[in-house]
Design a protein around this motif. Structure first.
Motif, mmCIF file in Angstrom:
data_model
loop_
_atom_site.group_PDB
_atom_site.id
_atom_site.type_symbol
_atom_site.label_atom_id
_atom_site.label_comp_id
_atom_site.label_asym_id
_atom_site.label_seq_id
_atom_site.Cartn_x
_atom_site.Cartn_y
_atom_site.Cartn_z
ATOM 1 N N GLU A 79 10.728 20.114 -40.934
ATOM 2 C CA GLU A 79 11.934 19.659 -40.800
ATOM 3 C C GLU A 79 12.368 19.924 -39.385
ATOM 4 O O GLU A 79 12.314 18.530 -39.320
ATOM 5 N N GLY A 83 11.733 17.265 -36.118
ATOM 6 C CA GLY A 83 13.141 17.102 -35.784
ATOM 7 C C GLY A 83 12.639 17.068 -33.523
ATOM 8 O O GLY A 83 13.077 15.962 -33.640
ATOM 9 N N SER A 334 9.228 5.824 -37.076
ATOM 10 C CA SER A 334 9.760 5.887 -38.461
ATOM 11 C C SER A 334 9.113 6.678 -39.452
ATOM 12 O O SER A 334 9.563 6.990 -40.546
ATOM 13 N N GLN A 337 10.387 10.399 -39.078
ATOM 14 C CA GLN A 337 11.545 10.551 -39.885
ATOM 15 C C GLN A 337 11.441 9.795 -41.326
ATOM 16 O O GLN A 337 12.223 10.875 -42.473
ATOM 17 N N MET A 338 10.877 8.957 -41.792
ATOM 18 C CA MET A 338 10.374 9.169 -43.445
ATOM 19 C C MET A 338 10.263 10.709 -43.490
ATOM 20 O O MET A 338 10.973 11.441 -44.929
ATOM 21 N N ARG A 340 10.402 13.509 -41.984
ATOM 22 C CA ARG A 340 11.575 14.765 -42.443
ATOM 23 C C ARG A 340 12.773 14.203 -43.441
ATOM 24 O O ARG A 340 13.131 15.682 -43.604
ATOM 25 N N SER A 341 12.634 13.359 -43.607
ATOM 26 C CA SER A 341 13.972 13.287 -44.887
ATOM 27 C C SER A 341 13.489 13.391 -46.149
ATOM 28 O O SER A 341 14.115 14.427 -46.834
ATOM 29 N N ARG A 342 12.000 13.351 -46.471
ATOM 30 C CA ARG A 342 11.294 14.236 -47.529
ATOM 31 C C ARG A 342 11.385 15.353 -47.561
ATOM 32 O O ARG A 342 12.513 16.419 -48.409
ATOM 33 N N SER A 343 11.170 15.960 -46.677
ATOM 34 C CA SER A 343 11.555 17.432 -46.590
ATOM 35 C C SER A 343 12.990 17.586 -46.620
ATOM 36 O O SER A 343 13.410 18.457 -46.947
ATOM 37 N N GLY A 344 14.109 16.891 -45.690
ATOM 38 C CA GLY A 344 15.148 17.347 -46.300
ATOM 39 C C GLY A 344 15.183 17.105 -47.377
ATOM 40 O O GLY A 344 16.558 18.097 -48.161
ATOM 41 N N ASP A 345 14.846 16.277 -48.182
ATOM 42 C CA ASP A 345 15.451 15.656 -49.964
ATOM 43 C C ASP A 345 15.056 17.246 -50.617
ATOM 44 O O ASP A 345 15.036 17.735 -51.418
ATOM 45 N N ASN A 348 17.121 19.605 -50.272
ATOM 46 C CA ASN A 348 18.288 19.998 -51.573
ATOM 47 C C ASN A 348 18.180 19.878 -53.053
ATOM 48 O O ASN A 348 18.990 20.525 -53.711
#
Length: 411
Positions: A79, A83, A334, A337-338, A340-345, A348
């Motif tokens: 992630e 970034g 894009s 960023q998608m 990276r969002s998956r890594s953040g998900d 969580n």
């Protein structure tokens, strides 16, 4: 009927009873010292079985926690790495926007190309990031080898698609599919891709990224494309090319010729709108084809760097490179960023999974404790009772030892 009980037999019976009580007392003391009611299966087979099942479940859960920690470390690193890549690409985009400055000469553009080369090198370094165990986090299922290799034809993926998992039972990724992250953005504007074909040496025409004007009207399937061919600087014809390579005037021979105005939106193709700017030459060709998931972060920069480094590049080529470059950088941004969002998900989800696993471990510990551990008050009471019984047995044996006939004869 009468029975005779010899004094020796009586003493032996008392001795056996004494030894049994002594053993029971000793075991009670050991249980109190160890704090465990069940030390071996024979102590309580049912309780031992419950404790063993709980122990196995606890061991498995603790193994999952270790895998979760490894996954969390990898996803946190992925992630943060993406970034950093996003920041670099945003800087490259600003550089490319600046490249449209009309006062820049060839030397200025070469300087911009060098700046973009530096960004490209940093991105390649980030794409080949390793964790503390020297595993490449973007190597997919081949984390032991360098995933991205710079070749004469561009950067290629040397890993294996899909992510490596830390558990067979749970989705605990230890790596990411680097090919999808770095080389798998959608080309063009995400739905269709515009591109120059054969342009004349003196042509200054270039085509924009375009947009979807009516999704329901789109008529562009896989393998199909449109070609816009200029007859002169003011007219062009539209040809539709089928997936099998056959072509036909669009919409028909009579209506395929269109008037051209620089910068004016072209809406001749169903569901699409885009503009061609500049002055085209007879024979210039522009194509429109479906978007594909094969746009590379590195190719997006390489195309721009190549044109900016070319001191003989004309205004049309420079405008095309800048506009296509901005479009492609937006697409790879894009995509990153998608991812990276998956890594953040995933991070969580790991937090919630860890909490549930901790709860399971605590539950298994309670089950083990109830099955194996000693009730202290009960154990103390039991020890006191056994000590009393043992003392009574000891006195009984001592008394029995004085009840021999020879003792009475000798008095």
């Amino acid at each position: 009927m009468s029975y005779r009980i010899a004094s020796a037999q009586s003493r032996d019976s008392s001795l056996i009873a004494l030894q049994r009580h002594e053993k029971s007392l000793s075991e009670a003391r050991e249980r109190l010292i160890s704090g465990r009611r069940v030390d071996k299966p024979s102590d309580d087979p049912a309780a031992a079985a419950r404790a063993e099942r709980a122990r196995v479940n606890q061991t498995r859960s603790e193994g999952l926690l270790r895998s979760m920690e490894a996954s969390r470390t990898a996803m946190s690193l992925a992630e943060s790495t993406m970034g950093g890549a996003i920041e670099l690409l945003q800087g490259a985009r600003e550089t490319l926007v600046g490249a449209g400055n009309g006062i820049y000469n060839a030397a200025d553009r070469t300087s911009l190309a060098e700046s973009l080369k530096h960004v490209r090198g940093e991105l390649l370094r980030l794409a080949n990031t390793t964790d503390t165990g020297d595993h490449y986090i973007f190597g997919g299922q081949a984390a032991e080898r360098v995933p991205f290799v710079d070749t004469a034809g561009g950067v290629v993926f040397n890993g294996v698609a899909e992510s490596a998992q830390g558990s067979l039972d749970e989705a605990l990724p230890l790596t990411l599919d680097g090919e999808a992250a770095w080389l798998g953005a959608r080309s063009g504007n995400g739905v269709f891709k515009t591109a120059p074909g054969n342009l004349g040496a003196s042509s200054t025409a270039w085509i924009g990224a375009g947009s979807v004007s009516n999704p329901s009207a789109l008529e562009l399937g896989a393998g199909e494309s449109y070609a816009l061919t200029f007859s002169d600087s003011s007219t062009y014809t539209v040809t539709r090319i089928a997936a099998d390579g056959s072509s036909s005037p669009y919409p028909d021979a009579a209506g395929s010729t269109r008037a051209y105005v620089s910068g004016q939106a072209i809406t001749a193709l169903p569901g699409m709108s885009f503009a061609i700017s500049g002055t085209p030459q007879a024979g210039d060709v522009f194509t429109v084809e479906p978007s594909t998931e094969d746009l590379s972060v590195f190719d997006a920069l390489d195309k721009v760097i190549s044109v900016l480094s070319d001191k003989s590049a004309g205004s049309g080529a420079l405008d095309q490179a800048r506009n296509s470059g901005l479009r492609d950088i937006d697409q790879v941004l894009s995509n990153l960023q998608m991812m990276r969002s998956r890594s953040g998900d995933t991070l969580n989800r790991l937090d919630g999974f860890e909490s549930r696993t901790d709860s399971r471990i605590e539950a298994d510990q309670v089950i083990r404790s109830k099955a194996e551990d000693l009730d202290l008050a009960e154990a103390i009471s039991d020890l006191s009772t056994k000590e009393t019984v043992y003392q009574a047995a000891l006195k009984s044996y001592a008394t029995m030892g004085k009840m021999s006939l020879f003792d009475y004869i000798g008095t």
